[in-house]
Every structure is written in structure tokens, then in C-alpha cells.
Design a protein around this motif. Sequence first.
Motif, PDB file in Angstrom:
ATOM      1  N   PRO A   1       0.759  -1.197   0.047  1.00 52.05           N
ATOM      2  CA  PRO A   1      -0.144   0.151  -0.079  1.00 52.05           C
ATOM      3  C   PRO A   1       0.920   1.271  -0.016  1.00 52.05           C
ATOM      4  N   SER A   2       2.076   1.311  -0.701  1.00 51.02           N
ATOM      5  CA  SER A   2       2.762   2.518  -1.039  1.00 51.02           C
ATOM      6  C   SER A   2       1.989   3.240  -2.290  1.00 51.02           C
ATOM      7  N   ILE A   3       1.612   4.338  -1.958  1.00 44.79           N
ATOM      8  CA  ILE A   3       0.921   5.114  -3.137  1.00 44.79           C
ATOM      9  C   ILE A   3       1.761   6.264  -3.901  1.00 44.79           C
ATOM     10  N   PHE A   4       1.486   6.050  -5.216  1.00 44.31           N
ATOM     11  CA  PHE A   4       2.303   7.146  -5.944  1.00 44.31           C
ATOM     12  C   PHE A   4       1.480   7.732  -6.968  1.00 44.31           C
ATOM     13  N   CYS A   5       1.883   8.935  -7.584  1.00 41.17           N
ATOM     14  CA  CYS A   5       1.062   9.314  -8.535  1.00 41.17           C
ATOM     15  C   CYS A   5       1.963   9.296  -9.992  1.00 41.17           C
ATOM     16  N   TYR A   6       1.413   8.916 -11.033  1.00 39.56           N
ATOM     17  CA  TYR A   6       1.688   8.802 -12.586  1.00 39.56           C
ATOM     18  C   TYR A   6       1.306  10.108 -13.324  1.00 39.56           C
ATOM     19  N   ASP A   7       2.323  10.889 -13.408  1.00 41.16           N
ATOM     20  CA  ASP A   7       2.150  12.139 -13.943  1.00 41.16           C
ATOM     21  C   ASP A   7       2.569  12.315 -15.402  1.00 41.16           C
ATOM     22  N   ILE A   8       1.891  11.866 -16.374  1.00 41.64           N
ATOM     23  CA  ILE A   8       2.265  12.207 -17.704  1.00 41.64           C
ATOM     24  C   ILE A   8       1.232  12.374 -18.629  1.00 41.64           C
ATOM     25  N   LYS A   9       1.492  13.279 -19.554  1.00 42.13           N
ATOM     26  CA  LYS A   9       0.610  13.552 -20.565  1.00 42.13           C
ATOM     27  C   LYS A   9       1.111  13.275 -22.073  1.00 42.13           C
ATOM     28  N   ARG A  10       0.879  12.281 -22.769  1.00 41.35           N
ATOM     29  CA  ARG A  10       1.342  11.944 -23.994  1.00 41.35           C
ATOM     30  C   ARG A  10       0.440  12.362 -25.280  1.00 41.35           C
ATOM     31  N   ASN A  11       1.084  12.725 -26.300  1.00 40.72           N
ATOM     32  CA  ASN A  11       0.647  13.166 -27.275  1.00 40.72           C
ATOM     33  C   ASN A  11       0.186  12.149 -28.189  1.00 40.72           C
ATOM     34  N   SER A  12      -0.466  12.540 -29.494  1.00 38.89           N
ATOM     35  CA  SER A  12      -1.128  11.420 -30.264  1.00 38.89           C
ATOM     36  C   SER A  12      -0.134  10.438 -30.725  1.00 38.89           C
ATOM     37  N   LYS A  13       1.133  11.235 -31.471  1.00 41.73           N
ATOM     38  CA  LYS A  13       2.263  10.321 -31.792  1.00 41.73           C
ATOM     39  C   LYS A  13       2.680   9.347 -30.749  1.00 41.73           C
ATOM     40  N   GLN A  14       2.914   9.920 -29.504  1.00 47.62           N
ATOM     41  CA  GLN A  14       3.528   9.012 -28.473  1.00 47.62           C
ATOM     42  C   GLN A  14       2.468   7.742 -28.037  1.00 47.62           C
ATOM     43  N   ASN A  15       1.382   8.191 -28.110  1.00 44.85           N
ATOM     44  CA  ASN A  15       0.086   7.223 -27.719  1.00 44.85           C
ATOM     45  C   ASN A  15       0.035   6.142 -28.967  1.00 44.85           C
ATOM     46  N   PHE A  16       0.177   6.543 -30.072  1.00 49.31           N
ATOM     47  CA  PHE A  16       0.310   5.507 -31.079  1.00 49.31           C
ATOM     48  C   PHE A  16       1.385   4.711 -31.033  1.00 49.31           C
ATOM     49  N   PHE A  17       2.499   5.131 -30.824  1.00 45.35           N
ATOM     50  CA  PHE A  17       3.828   4.498 -30.583  1.00 45.35           C
ATOM     51  C   PHE A  17       3.614   3.262 -29.412  1.00 45.35           C
ATOM     52  N   ARG A  18       2.867   3.724 -28.408  1.00 47.73           N
ATOM     53  CA  ARG A  18       2.815   3.155 -27.322  1.00 47.73           C
ATOM     54  C   ARG A  18       1.818   1.807 -27.700  1.00 47.73           C
ATOM     55  N   PHE A  19       0.881   2.188 -28.402  1.00 44.64           N
ATOM     56  CA  PHE A  19      -0.369   1.528 -28.920  1.00 44.64           C
ATOM     57  C   PHE A  19       0.213   0.148 -29.598  1.00 44.64           C
ATOM     58  N   LYS A  20       1.149   0.621 -30.797  1.00 40.18           N
ATOM     59  CA  LYS A  20       1.803  -0.523 -31.511  1.00 40.18           C
ATOM     60  C   LYS A  20       2.574  -1.587 -30.826  1.00 40.18           C
ATOM     61  N   ASN A  21       3.199  -1.226 -29.570  1.00 41.45           N
ATOM     62  CA  ASN A  21       4.291  -1.866 -28.826  1.00 41.45           C
ATOM     63  C   ASN A  21       3.433  -2.873 -28.090  1.00 41.45           C
ATOM     64  N   GLU A  22       2.256  -2.258 -27.620  1.00 41.52           N
ATOM     65  CA  GLU A  22       1.264  -2.836 -26.619  1.00 41.52           C
ATOM     66  C   GLU A  22       0.653  -3.930 -27.386  1.00 41.52           C
ATOM     67  N   THR A  23       0.377  -3.623 -28.387  1.00 48.28           N
ATOM     68  CA  THR A  23      -0.510  -4.573 -29.509  1.00 48.28           C
ATOM     69  C   THR A  23       0.226  -5.781 -29.712  1.00 48.28           C
ATOM     70  N   ILE A  24       1.636  -5.902 -29.912  1.00 44.68           N
ATOM     71  CA  ILE A  24       2.327  -6.903 -30.048  1.00 44.68           C
ATOM     72  C   ILE A  24       2.662  -7.661 -28.908  1.00 44.68           C
ATOM     73  N   ILE A  25       3.074  -6.822 -27.933  1.00 44.81           N
ATOM     74  CA  ILE A  25       3.323  -7.658 -26.536  1.00 44.81           C
ATOM     75  C   ILE A  25       2.229  -8.400 -25.852  1.00 44.81           C
ATOM     76  N   GLN A  26       0.797  -7.918 -26.064  1.00 45.31           N
ATOM     77  CA  GLN A  26      -0.243  -8.437 -25.437  1.00 45.31           C
ATOM     78  C   GLN A  26      -0.352  -9.804 -26.124  1.00 45.31           C
ATOM     79  N   TYR A  27      -0.251  -9.954 -27.716  1.00 46.05           N
ATOM     80  CA  TYR A  27      -0.358 -11.106 -28.165  1.00 46.05           C
ATOM     81  C   TYR A  27       0.846 -12.196 -27.876  1.00 46.05           C
ATOM     82  N   GLN A  28       2.090 -11.668 -27.712  1.00 44.90           N
ATOM     83  CA  GLN A  28       3.167 -12.525 -27.266  1.00 44.90           C
ATOM     84  C   GLN A  28       2.885 -13.039 -25.891  1.00 44.90           C
TER      85      GLN A  28
END
Length: 262
Positions: free
Chosen positions: A184-211
Motif C-alpha cells: 500500500p505505497s501510493i504514487f502519482c503517475y504524472d504524464i501527458k502523451r501526445n497522439s504520436k506517443q500514444n500511437f507508438f505505445r499502442f503499436k508496442n502493446e498490441t504486439i506484446i499483448q499477443y506475445q
Amino acid sequence: MNKISVVIRNKNEAKSIEFLLTVLNKFYKNDIDEIIVIDNCSTDNSKEIAIQNSAKFITVEKFSYGSSANLAMEISKNEIVVLMSAHVFPVSHDFFKLILDKFKNSSNQLAGLRCLHYSSDYKLYLNGISVKENLNGCGLMFACSAINKNVWKDQKFLDNIITNEDKEWTKRVVNKGYDIQFVPSIFCYDIKRNSKQNFFRFKNETIIQYQLWGKSKTIKQIFQDFFLENMGLLKGWILNAFYSFRKMIFQIKFYLNKPRKI
């Protein structure tokens, strides 16, 4: 296990890492034995900020998530290593004390601890759901997690993994008989990604979710997602425009007929 190393992964996040290091030194100095920044060739003043805040600074030119996590474990001098992203910061006053106590009072089979951030984290923790019941939801998240270095020596991270090195490691160590728990150690995740960064993250996570989990979508589901996403964007634009117009009308009426001051 009586001391903690904090390792922060960073790339051009000078403002965020300055805040994080300030928080660590101001509120948790007595709980931390060392702070290390692993930097991926930042071009801002991250290095100067790290040095000013008494952190060790190491530059990695050929960066990968797995290799940077392995480097973090290798160079840390303590058995408990807290991996953090530059854009997070601890909130609870006993953040590191809880981590230390959890490792001290657990067996050597405890591979790591997941700290709390998402609403789903709180619900899973309060409902007592174990990592064996929910590998993805209860597994480590290297944005902010604590790792047992002795377990890492037995099961190192994959150097060539695209992303989700934390989830892959979780799956592997649990299959080997180790445990991962919430703390129960609480932290804040403070980041705002732009559309390009979100798309890059989406591509990688799509691949790894399948793997990792064998998850993939049919052509029908892909088109459904596209349609629903864009309908949602259109609906959101219409609603925003509607209420923006209403705000304008209200402000005009307010200007022409202001209430009496109290």
C-alpha cells in the motif's frame, strides 16, 4: 534486506525528474540509501539536475526497456531496488518504509512489490486478489515497483523485449514459484502523451499483448473499434461545442444582468 536503492529511468524529462528528486530528498532521504538515474541520451539539463540532487547519473546510448532494467539491478548496491519512471512521484509518507517492512516480513520467494496508483490497483489490493489470479492486474509495473535483487539474479529481464518487460518478468517468475504482491505505497503517475506517443505505445502493446497473453482482435473487431472510437470523438466534439456555446450565452447574460455583490 535493510536498505533501498532507487533507480529512475529518464529521457528528456528535466522538469519531472527535478520534482521527483526534490520529493525524494525532502521527504524520504532517511529511507533511501542511493539514487541512480539511468538516462537515454537526454538533450535537456537532466544530467545537471540529477547531479545537483546528489544522484548518480548514467547514460545509456543503446536503450531498451529490458536492458535498462537489467542495468538498474546490476549497478544497485542493495537487495531491494525500487524502479521508477521520471514522471512518477511517491505520495504516502511511509512509502519506502512499507516496502522495506514487506520484504523483511516475507520469504525469499517474494520477487517484487507492486505499488498502488490506478483505481483497479486499490480494488484488487482491497479484495485480496493474488498475482496467480490476475497476472496482468497484480503483476509488476516498472513505472513504480520494488524488486528483490536476489530473485533477479536467478531470473533476469529480457534484453530485447519491446515493452511490458515488467509483465513478461512477472509471468516468468510466478511460473518459477516466486510471488509478487501489492504494497500500500501510493504514487502519482504524472504524464501527458501526445497522439504520436500514444500511437507508438499502442503499436508496442498490441504486439506484446499477443506475445504474452495470446490476445488479438479479429478484422471485424478492428473495424468496430475504429468506428466506435471515431463516433466517440465526433460525439465529444459536438458536446464540447454545444456546451462551449452555452457557456458563451451564459457569460453574456451574466454580464448584462450581474447579481448583487455579497
